[in-house]
Design a protein around this motif. Structure first.
Motif, PDB file in Angstrom:
ATOM      1  N   ASP A 138       0.801  -1.220   0.000  1.00 44.36           N
ATOM      2  CA  ASP A 138       0.000   0.000   0.000  1.00 44.36           C
ATOM      3  C   ASP A 138       0.835   1.271   0.000  1.00 44.36           C
ATOM      4  O   ASP A 138       0.284   2.367   0.078  1.00 44.36           O
ATOM      5  N   THR A 139       2.158   1.157  -0.131  1.00 42.69           N
ATOM      6  CA  THR A 139       2.968   2.360  -0.342  1.00 42.69           C
ATOM      7  C   THR A 139       2.791   2.882  -1.765  1.00 42.69           C
ATOM      8  O   THR A 139       3.234   3.984  -2.070  1.00 42.69           O
ATOM      9  N   LEU A 140       2.134   2.097  -2.633  1.00 44.18           N
ATOM     10  CA  LEU A 140       1.805   2.571  -3.981  1.00 44.18           C
ATOM     11  C   LEU A 140       0.744   3.659  -3.881  1.00 44.18           C
ATOM     12  O   LEU A 140      -0.260   3.498  -3.178  1.00 44.18           O
ATOM     13  N   GLU A 141       0.966   4.750  -4.610  1.00 44.47           N
ATOM     14  CA  GLU A 141      -0.076   5.768  -4.701  1.00 44.47           C
ATOM     15  C   GLU A 141      -1.282   5.126  -5.375  1.00 44.47           C
ATOM     16  O   GLU A 141      -1.135   4.338  -6.303  1.00 44.47           O
ATOM     17  N   ASP A 142      -2.455   5.461  -4.925  1.00 43.43           N
ATOM     18  CA  ASP A 142      -3.700   4.909  -5.476  1.00 43.43           C
ATOM     19  C   ASP A 142      -3.717   3.376  -5.438  1.00 43.43           C
ATOM     20  O   ASP A 142      -4.248   2.723  -6.343  1.00 43.43           O
ATOM     21  N   PHE A 143      -3.176   2.805  -4.388  1.00 41.00           N
ATOM     22  CA  PHE A 143      -3.154   1.347  -4.199  1.00 41.00           C
ATOM     23  C   PHE A 143      -4.546   0.753  -4.354  1.00 41.00           C
ATOM     24  O   PHE A 143      -4.721  -0.305  -4.958  1.00 41.00           O
ATOM     25  N   HIS A 144      -5.549   1.445  -3.824  1.00 39.58           N
ATOM     26  CA  HIS A 144      -6.930   0.937  -3.890  1.00 39.58           C
ATOM     27  C   HIS A 144      -7.401   0.754  -5.331  1.00 39.58           C
ATOM     28  O   HIS A 144      -8.202  -0.127  -5.610  1.00 39.58           O
ATOM     29  N   ARG A 145      -6.891   1.549  -6.260  1.00 38.35           N
ATOM     30  CA  ARG A 145      -7.282   1.389  -7.669  1.00 38.35           C
ATOM     31  C   ARG A 145      -6.712   0.094  -8.244  1.00 38.35           C
ATOM     32  O   ARG A 145      -7.369  -0.579  -9.036  1.00 38.35           O
ATOM     33  N   LEU A 146      -5.485  -0.239  -7.858  1.00 42.75           N
ATOM     34  CA  LEU A 146      -4.890  -1.502  -8.296  1.00 42.75           C
ATOM     35  C   LEU A 146      -5.671  -2.670  -7.715  1.00 42.75           C
ATOM     36  O   LEU A 146      -5.957  -3.652  -8.407  1.00 42.75           O
ATOM     37  N   VAL A 147      -6.043  -2.562  -6.433  1.00 34.29           N
ATOM     38  CA  VAL A 147      -6.836  -3.618  -5.794  1.00 34.29           C
ATOM     39  C   VAL A 147      -8.184  -3.761  -6.508  1.00 34.29           C
ATOM     40  O   VAL A 147      -8.625  -4.881  -6.789  1.00 34.29           O
ATOM     41  N   ALA A 148      -8.824  -2.631  -6.838  1.00 34.23           N
ATOM     42  CA  ALA A 148     -10.119  -2.680  -7.528  1.00 34.23           C
ATOM     43  C   ALA A 148      -9.995  -3.336  -8.902  1.00 34.23           C
ATOM     44  O   ALA A 148     -10.858  -4.125  -9.300  1.00 34.23           O
ATOM     45  N   LEU A 149      -8.923  -3.045  -9.607  1.00 40.28           N
ATOM     46  CA  LEU A 149      -8.684  -3.658 -10.917  1.00 40.28           C
ATOM     47  C   LEU A 149      -8.534  -5.173 -10.782  1.00 40.28           C
ATOM     48  O   LEU A 149      -9.164  -5.938 -11.503  1.00 40.28           O
ATOM     49  N   ALA A 150      -7.709  -5.600  -9.841  1.00 36.74           N
ATOM     50  CA  ALA A 150      -7.498  -7.035  -9.639  1.00 36.74           C
ATOM     51  C   ALA A 150      -8.768  -7.710  -9.126  1.00 36.74           C
ATOM     52  O   ALA A 150      -9.072  -8.846  -9.510  1.00 36.74           O
ATOM     53  N   LEU A 151      -9.535  -7.004  -8.285  1.00 38.60           N
ATOM     54  CA  LEU A 151     -10.795  -7.563  -7.784  1.00 38.60           C
ATOM     55  C   LEU A 151     -11.780  -7.774  -8.928  1.00 38.60           C
ATOM     56  O   LEU A 151     -12.462  -8.801  -8.984  1.00 38.60           O
ATOM     57  N   ALA A 152     -11.851  -6.832  -9.859  1.00 44.46           N
ATOM     58  CA  ALA A 152     -12.738  -6.987 -11.015  1.00 44.46           C
ATOM     59  C   ALA A 152     -12.346  -8.224 -11.815  1.00 44.46           C
ATOM     60  O   ALA A 152     -13.212  -8.989 -12.261  1.00 44.46           O
ATOM     61  N   ALA A 153     -11.047  -8.450 -11.978  1.00 45.73           N
ATOM     62  CA  ALA A 153     -10.584  -9.641 -12.702  1.00 45.73           C
ATOM     63  C   ALA A 153     -10.919 -10.906 -11.922  1.00 45.73           C
ATOM     64  O   ALA A 153     -11.341 -11.911 -12.503  1.00 45.73           O
ATOM     65  N   ALA A 154     -10.755 -10.859 -10.593  1.00 47.81           N
ATOM     66  CA  ALA A 154     -11.079 -12.028  -9.762  1.00 47.81           C
ATOM     67  C   ALA A 154     -12.567 -12.346  -9.841  1.00 47.81           C
ATOM     68  O   ALA A 154     -12.952 -13.517  -9.931  1.00 47.81           O
TER      69      ALA A 154
END
Length: 178
Positions: free
Chosen positions: A137-153
């Motif tokens: 979560d040190t990535l800026e906009d980490f939640h957007r990456l999580v949302a992208l991967a969640l959509a794929a999951a």
């Protein structure tokens, strides 16, 4: 989610993901801690004469451990994460990795809390080709990456464990809401 209530295809969400970089503040703090820890452990090696060989080796091993941690955190400062079609791409000093979201096999969101009120999240992804990516979560906009991967999951109907579901809720991304 699209207008029908189904998760958006991973490639549609990928177009909305900007280039993500790590916030330097937390990583620089880790580098400072590694330098301080390495210096404290190395000091006896420099000032104590006639130290036991086993103790010397143990201290050298600890200095190397602090150095490895510093290198790992320093390399994170050079990383960038992007979405390219059906792929999440991590680029850094030592190369790049491409994870195929259309072949996502594992989605896991972990939370590490060494003390109450503190901690960090780590997203672990694996595709059918064996490509593994872990983002913190040190990535800026980490939640957007999580949302992208969640959509794929969700598009692949991957089962999520209770820990991951709880951590998604903590990020405001309850299952079914990508």
């Amino acid at each position: 989610m699209d207008l029908t209530g189904r998760p958006a295809p991973a490639c549609a969400v990928a177009a909305a993901l900007p280039r993500l970089r790590h916030r330097p503040g937390p990583l620089i703090a880790d580098l400072a801690r590694a330098a301080a820890g390495g210096a404290v452990v190395a000091l006896p090696l420099l000032v104590v004469d006639g130290m036991n060989g086993v103790l010397q080796l143990a201290l050298i091993a600890l200095v190397l451990l602090f150095a490895a941690f510093a290198v790992q955190r320093g390399l994170k400062l050079t990383e960038s994460w992007t979405a390219d079609g059906h792929h999440i791409v991590r680029r850094g000093t030592i190369g790049q990795s491409r994870l195929d979201l259309s072949r996502l096999k594992t989605f896991r969101l972990e939370h590490f809390a060494p003390r109450k009120g503190a901690g960090w999240f780590r997203l672990r992804l694996v595709d059918d080709g064996g490509v593994r990516l872990a983002a913190e979560d040190t990535l800026e906009d980490f939640h957007r990456l999580v949302a992208l991967a969640l959509a794929a999951a969700e598009a692949r109907a991957l089962p999520l464990d209770d820990v991951t579901t709880h951590n998604l809720a903590a990020l405001g991304l309850a299952r079914g809401i990508a």
